[in-house]
Write an enzyme that holds these catalytic residues in place. Structure first.
Site, PDB file in Angstrom:
ATOM      1  N   CYS A  12       0.874  -1.171   0.000  1.00 41.92           N
ATOM      2  CA  CYS A  12       0.000   0.000   0.000  1.00 41.92           C
ATOM      3  C   CYS A  12       0.915   1.226   0.000  1.00 41.92           C
ATOM      4  O   CYS A  12       2.127   1.100   0.163  1.00 41.92           O
ATOM      5  CB  CYS A  12      -1.005   0.002   1.148  1.00 41.92           C
ATOM      6  SG  CYS A  12      -0.355   0.129   2.801  1.00 41.92           S
ATOM      7  N   CYS A  86      -2.212   1.216  -4.233  1.00 42.86           N
ATOM      8  CA  CYS A  86      -1.008   1.880  -4.752  1.00 42.86           C
ATOM      9  C   CYS A  86      -1.027   1.975  -6.266  1.00 42.86           C
ATOM     10  O   CYS A  86      -0.191   2.656  -6.859  1.00 42.86           O
ATOM     11  CB  CYS A  86       0.266   1.192  -4.270  1.00 42.86           C
ATOM     12  SG  CYS A  86       0.672  -0.338  -5.116  1.00 42.86           S
ATOM     13  N   CYS A  90       3.188  -0.048  -8.406  1.00 39.77           N
ATOM     14  CA  CYS A  90       3.705  -1.394  -8.201  1.00 39.77           C
ATOM     15  C   CYS A  90       4.259  -1.952  -9.511  1.00 39.77           C
ATOM     16  O   CYS A  90       3.544  -2.005 -10.510  1.00 39.77           O
ATOM     17  CB  CYS A  90       2.582  -2.283  -7.680  1.00 39.77           C
ATOM     18  SG  CYS A  90       3.170  -3.840  -7.028  1.00 39.77           S
TER      19      CYS A  90
END
Length: 143
Positions: A12, A86, A90
């Site tokens: 996150c 996120c 990522c």
């Protein structure tokens, strides 16, 4: 011959709430049978105190945890990558299992608001364990 342990990375943005609670639950409930990592694209300085308190109610101490920065290597080393808000931060590697868990952000929330997030995470973790570990590894005789 033992199969390699499955590994899971929780991501996150701040690595201070959702991903910390998820990693702690997975480590606790899987009893060392799954390798667990967590990280954030913009890690906070400390873990969210409400998340610490919510997990303490479950008998899990995350007070000594520290948010960590997300690295490409952490993603490469994981079989399952679970993001929690996120988005594009990522990195993507072929052959990995990616999931995005839509969870409320506990940042700035009190304990009463964090409890339902924690409980949602626990239910998802229990489901994840059932998918990653064969029934005999879970101690489940019903399979």
């Amino acid at each position: 011959m033992d199969a390699q342990k499955p590994s899971v990375l929780f991501v996150c943005v701040h690595n201070a709430g959702r991903s910390q609670m998820a990693a702690a639950y997975l480590a606790h409930l899987a009893g060392g049978r799954i390798e667990v990592r967590s990280a954030g694209s913009e890690p906070a300085d400390t873990v969210n105190p409400a998340a610490v308190a919510a997990m303490a109610e479950e008998g899990i101490d995350i007070s000594a945890n520290r948010p960590k920065v997300l690295s490409d290597q952490a993603v490469k080393d994981s079989d399952v990558v679970i993001t929690m808000g996120c988005g594009d931060a990522c990195p993507f590697f072929p052959g990995k299992r990616y999931e995005d868990w839509k969870l409320d952000d506990p940042a700035g929330q009190g304990l009463d608001a964090v409890r339902p997030i924690r409980d949602d995470i626990k239910a998802r973790i229990e489901q994840l364990i059932s998918e990653l570990l064969p029934a005999h590894d879970r101690g489940d005789d019903r399979a």
